[in-house]
Scaffold this motif. Structure first.
Motif, PDB file in Angstrom:
ATOM      1  N   VAL A 256     -41.946 -65.291  23.364  1.00  0.00           N
ATOM      2  CA  VAL A 256     -40.708 -66.052  23.494  1.00  0.00           C
ATOM      3  C   VAL A 256     -41.043 -67.533  23.601  1.00  0.00           C
ATOM      4  CG1 VAL A 256     -38.636 -66.454  24.872  1.00  0.00           C
ATOM      5  CG2 VAL A 256     -39.515 -64.130  24.618  1.00  0.00           C
ATOM      6  N   ILE A 257     -40.313 -68.336  22.817  1.00  0.00           N
ATOM      7  CA  ILE A 257     -40.454 -69.793  22.850  1.00  0.00           C
ATOM      8  C   ILE A 257     -39.353 -70.348  23.747  1.00  0.00           C
ATOM      9  CG2 ILE A 257     -40.513 -71.900  21.475  1.00  0.00           C
ATOM     10  CD1 ILE A 257     -41.196 -70.102  19.036  1.00  0.00           C
ATOM     11  N   VAL A 258     -39.742 -71.130  24.753  1.00  0.00           N
ATOM     12  CA  VAL A 258     -38.781 -71.700  25.692  1.00  0.00           C
ATOM     13  C   VAL A 258     -38.946 -73.214  25.744  1.00  0.00           C
ATOM     14  CG1 VAL A 258     -38.753 -69.594  27.098  1.00  0.00           C
ATOM     15  CG2 VAL A 258     -40.301 -71.460  27.712  1.00  0.00           C
ATOM     16  N   GLY A 259     -37.936 -73.864  26.276  1.00  0.00           N
ATOM     17  CA  GLY A 259     -37.974 -75.313  26.427  1.00  0.00           C
ATOM     18  C   GLY A 259     -36.574 -75.855  26.555  1.00  0.00           C
ATOM     19  N   ALA A 260     -36.464 -77.125  26.906  1.00  0.00           N
ATOM     20  CA  ALA A 260     -35.161 -77.758  27.065  1.00  0.00           C
ATOM     21  C   ALA A 260     -34.453 -77.884  25.712  1.00  0.00           C
ATOM     22  CB  ALA A 260     -35.334 -79.138  27.705  1.00  0.00           C
ATOM     23  N   ASN A 261     -33.168 -78.179  25.757  1.00  0.00           N
ATOM     24  CA  ASN A 261     -32.414 -78.398  24.524  1.00  0.00           C
ATOM     25  C   ASN A 261     -33.057 -79.501  23.687  1.00  0.00           C
ATOM     26  OD1 ASN A 261     -30.518 -76.465  25.180  1.00  0.00           O
ATOM     27  ND2 ASN A 261     -29.025 -77.931  25.987  1.00  0.00           N
ATOM     28  N   ALA A 262     -33.059 -79.289  22.371  1.00  0.00           N
ATOM     29  CA  ALA A 262     -33.552 -80.291  21.410  1.00  0.00           C
ATOM     30  C   ALA A 262     -35.033 -80.590  21.569  1.00  0.00           C
ATOM     31  CB  ALA A 262     -32.743 -81.585  21.518  1.00  0.00           C
ATOM     32  N   CYS A 263     -35.800 -79.614  22.081  1.00  0.00           N
ATOM     33  CA  CYS A 263     -37.246 -79.845  22.231  1.00  0.00           C
ATOM     34  C   CYS A 263     -38.033 -79.387  21.008  1.00  0.00           C
ATOM     35  CB  CYS A 263     -37.780 -79.143  23.481  1.00  0.00           C
ATOM     36  SG  CYS A 263     -37.882 -77.347  23.336  1.00  0.00           S
ATOM     37  N   GLY A 264     -37.361 -78.700  20.063  1.00  0.00           N
ATOM     38  CA  GLY A 264     -38.044 -78.266  18.850  1.00  0.00           C
ATOM     39  C   GLY A 264     -38.258 -76.772  18.722  1.00  0.00           C
ATOM     40  N   LYS A 265     -37.642 -75.977  19.596  1.00  0.00           N
ATOM     41  CA  LYS A 265     -37.850 -74.523  19.570  1.00  0.00           C
ATOM     42  C   LYS A 265     -37.438 -73.909  18.229  1.00  0.00           C
ATOM     43  CE  LYS A 265     -35.171 -73.625  23.077  1.00  0.00           C
ATOM     44  NZ  LYS A 265     -34.694 -75.010  23.361  1.00  0.00           N
ATOM     45  N   SER A 266     -36.185 -74.160  17.837  1.00  0.00           N
ATOM     46  CA  SER A 266     -35.685 -73.576  16.588  1.00  0.00           C
ATOM     47  C   SER A 266     -36.385 -74.163  15.376  1.00  0.00           C
ATOM     48  CB  SER A 266     -34.170 -73.784  16.474  1.00  0.00           C
ATOM     49  OG  SER A 266     -33.485 -73.040  17.461  1.00  0.00           O
ATOM     50  N   THR A 267     -36.713 -75.449  15.435  1.00  0.00           N
ATOM     51  CA  THR A 267     -37.432 -76.076  14.328  1.00  0.00           C
ATOM     52  C   THR A 267     -38.803 -75.431  14.146  1.00  0.00           C
ATOM     53  OG1 THR A 267     -36.301 -78.168  14.744  1.00  0.00           O
ATOM     54  CG2 THR A 267     -38.307 -78.262  13.415  1.00  0.00           C
TER      55      THR A 267
ATOM     56  N   VAL B 210     -41.221 -79.231  32.128  1.00  0.00           N
ATOM     57  CA  VAL B 210     -40.550 -78.907  30.868  1.00  0.00           C
ATOM     58  C   VAL B 210     -39.036 -79.092  30.940  1.00  0.00           C
ATOM     59  CG1 VAL B 210     -40.060 -77.025  29.242  1.00  0.00           C
ATOM     60  CG2 VAL B 210     -42.385 -77.357  30.116  1.00  0.00           C
ATOM     61  N   PHE B 211     -38.446 -78.731  32.071  1.00  0.00           N
ATOM     62  CA  PHE B 211     -36.984 -78.771  32.189  1.00  0.00           C
ATOM     63  C   PHE B 211     -36.477 -79.852  33.145  1.00  0.00           C
ATOM     64  CE2 PHE B 211     -38.023 -74.425  30.892  1.00  0.00           C
ATOM     65  CZ  PHE B 211     -37.104 -74.196  29.884  1.00  0.00           C
ATOM     66  N   ALA B 212     -37.394 -80.597  33.782  1.00  0.00           N
ATOM     67  CA  ALA B 212     -37.008 -81.591  34.793  1.00  0.00           C
ATOM     68  C   ALA B 212     -36.149 -80.934  35.873  1.00  0.00           C
ATOM     69  CB  ALA B 212     -36.267 -82.762  34.152  1.00  0.00           C
ATOM     70  N   LEU B 213     -36.569 -79.744  36.289  1.00  0.00           N
ATOM     71  CA  LEU B 213     -35.788 -78.944  37.232  1.00  0.00           C
ATOM     72  C   LEU B 213     -36.616 -78.620  38.465  1.00  0.00           C
ATOM     73  CD1 LEU B 213     -33.176 -77.227  37.787  1.00  0.00           C
ATOM     74  CD2 LEU B 213     -34.400 -75.303  36.741  1.00  0.00           C
ATOM     75  N   ASP B 214     -36.073 -78.942  39.631  1.00  0.00           N
ATOM     76  CA  ASP B 214     -36.687 -78.538  40.888  1.00  0.00           C
ATOM     77  C   ASP B 214     -36.265 -77.094  41.154  1.00  0.00           C
ATOM     78  OD1 ASP B 214     -37.992 -78.521  43.322  1.00  0.00           O
ATOM     79  OD2 ASP B 214     -36.318 -79.459  44.395  1.00  0.00           O
ATOM     80  N   SER B 215     -37.218 -76.211  41.376  1.00  0.00           N
ATOM     81  CA  SER B 215     -36.879 -74.796  41.495  1.00  0.00           C
ATOM     82  C   SER B 215     -37.893 -74.063  42.363  1.00  0.00           C
ATOM     83  CB  SER B 215     -36.833 -74.139  40.112  1.00  0.00           C
ATOM     84  OG  SER B 215     -38.122 -74.167  39.523  1.00  0.00           O
ATOM     85  N   LEU B 216     -37.476 -72.884  42.777  1.00  0.00           N
ATOM     86  CA  LEU B 216     -38.359 -71.944  43.454  1.00  0.00           C
ATOM     87  C   LEU B 216     -38.586 -70.785  42.503  1.00  0.00           C
ATOM     88  CD1 LEU B 216     -39.771 -70.901  46.083  1.00  0.00           C
ATOM     89  CD2 LEU B 216     -37.572 -69.817  46.660  1.00  0.00           C
ATOM     90  N   VAL B 217     -39.837 -70.420  42.275  1.00  0.00           N
ATOM     91  CA  VAL B 217     -40.165 -69.292  41.404  1.00  0.00           C
ATOM     92  C   VAL B 217     -40.728 -68.174  42.267  1.00  0.00           C
ATOM     93  CG1 VAL B 217     -41.549 -68.486  39.451  1.00  0.00           C
ATOM     94  CG2 VAL B 217     -40.610 -70.806  39.441  1.00  0.00           C
ATOM     95  N   ILE B 218     -40.075 -67.012  42.202  1.00  0.00           N
ATOM     96  CA  ILE B 218     -40.500 -65.858  42.982  1.00  0.00           C
ATOM     97  C   ILE B 218     -40.609 -64.653  42.056  1.00  0.00           C
ATOM     98  CG2 ILE B 218     -39.414 -66.738  45.081  1.00  0.00           C
ATOM     99  CD1 ILE B 218     -37.143 -64.689  44.598  1.00  0.00           C
ATOM    100  N   ALA B 219     -41.094 -63.539  42.588  1.00  0.00           N
ATOM    101  CA  ALA B 219     -41.159 -62.302  41.805  1.00  0.00           C
ATOM    102  C   ALA B 219     -39.781 -61.659  41.763  1.00  0.00           C
ATOM    103  CB  ALA B 219     -42.175 -61.343  42.410  1.00  0.00           C
ATOM    104  N   ASP B 220     -39.339 -61.307  40.567  1.00  0.00           N
ATOM    105  CA  ASP B 220     -38.064 -60.616  40.385  1.00  0.00           C
ATOM    106  C   ASP B 220     -38.156 -59.255  41.081  1.00  0.00           C
ATOM    107  OD1 ASP B 220     -35.886 -59.138  39.432  1.00  0.00           O
ATOM    108  OD2 ASP B 220     -35.960 -60.065  37.452  1.00  0.00           O
ATOM    109  N   PRO B 221     -37.263 -58.948  42.026  1.00  0.00           N
ATOM    110  CA  PRO B 221     -37.350 -57.658  42.727  1.00  0.00           C
ATOM    111  C   PRO B 221     -37.070 -56.453  41.834  1.00  0.00           C
ATOM    112  CG  PRO B 221     -35.353 -58.841  43.351  1.00  0.00           C
ATOM    113  CD  PRO B 221     -36.187 -59.789  42.544  1.00  0.00           C
TER     114      PRO B 221
END
Length: 273
Positions: free
Chosen positions: A36-47, A239-250
């Protein structure tokens, strides 16, 4: 049995006209896996995906399939190995499900060669695999969004490619249909060994369904690897300029991203929001 195909890019640069979108990307698609290719909008994923599919020419660098540049592979030969489901495919008005799925057989047609039993079998298997066999005679434009997406995937299956590229296959679908489509693609990967590469906007669905993640920022590859290695708080910030917490999906054990916004964030005793 599915043949293993080696698909990679080397110093890939592409875009539209004189504008560069994808810049110097080197990657190798894991064979027989879901990437899976991920990234913010207009970062070039679809291109990037369209360049890999040869819908957009390279400005420099190359896309290589089994040791050959894809721009040197005849169109029908390439279409028998690599299929693409674009973001918003449009069906001819009034076309029936079975007829649309049958169009996936075009790369296998030859001059003066009529429709054969092999074509019938490929279409029937694709309709069964995607659960739309009971809709075969229905017009596509009468179906729900989830049903239509399954029909388009059935057409891609009828093409019998061993590498399948999908640009935002869950766009405009509600959450239950998103899961339905991603489960279907996972079944396809597990049962047929199809190499799947797709662009997804939902980072948590990407983390759950991907074997391998490619993260783009401003047209450049920032990270690649297993979701547990790639999806981190640092990457979400980069990549997303997002402050977040990443945990294991239960539910799945895969990483799940919990965004921290300016509101509705719990604070520890003594802290201020």
């Amino acid at each position: 049995m599915t043949t293993t195909h080696l698909l990679r890019t080397e110093s890939l640069v592409s875009g539209y006209g004189a504008k560069t979108i994808v810049n110097n990307v080197d990657l190798e698609i894991p064979a027989g896996k879901i990437s899976v290719i991920v990234g913010a909008n207009a970062c070039g994923k679809s291109t990037l995906l369209k360049t890999i599919a040869r819908l957009i020419p390279t400005q420099s660098g190359s896309v290589i399939l089994d040791g050959k540049r894809i721009d040197q592979i005849p169109t029908k030969e390439l279409a028998r190995t690599l299929g693409l489901l674009p973001q918003q495919p449009v069906a001819p008005e009034g076309i029936a499900v079975a007829d649309l799925v049958g169009r996936g057989r075009h790369p296998h047609q030859k001059l003066f060669r009529s429709w054969t039993a092999d074509d019938d079998l490929a279409v029937a298997q694709a309709l069964m695999a995607t659960g739309v066999h009971d809709l075969a005679d229905r017009p596509v434009d009468e179906l729900s969004g989830g049903q239509r997406q399954r029909v388009w995937i059935a057409m891609a299956l009828a093409q019998q490619t061993e590498v399948l590229l999908l640009d935002e296959p869950t766009t405009f679908l509600d959450v239950s249909h998103q899961i339905e489509v991603l489960d279907l693609l996972t079944d396809l990967n597990h049962e047929r060994g199809t190499t799947i590469v797709m662009v997804l906007h939902d980072i948590n669905l990407a983390a759950r369904y991907a074997d391998h993640i490619f993260a783009l920022r401003d047209g450049q590859l920032i990270a690649g690897g297993a979701p547990s290695e790639v999806i981190t708080s640092d990457l979400m910030r980069d990549v997303f300029a997002l402050d977040s917490l990443v945990i294991a999906d239960p539910v799945s054990g895969s990483p799940i991203v919990l965004p921290r916004g300016r509101h509705h964030v719990l604070t520890a005793p003594g802290e201020t929001a």
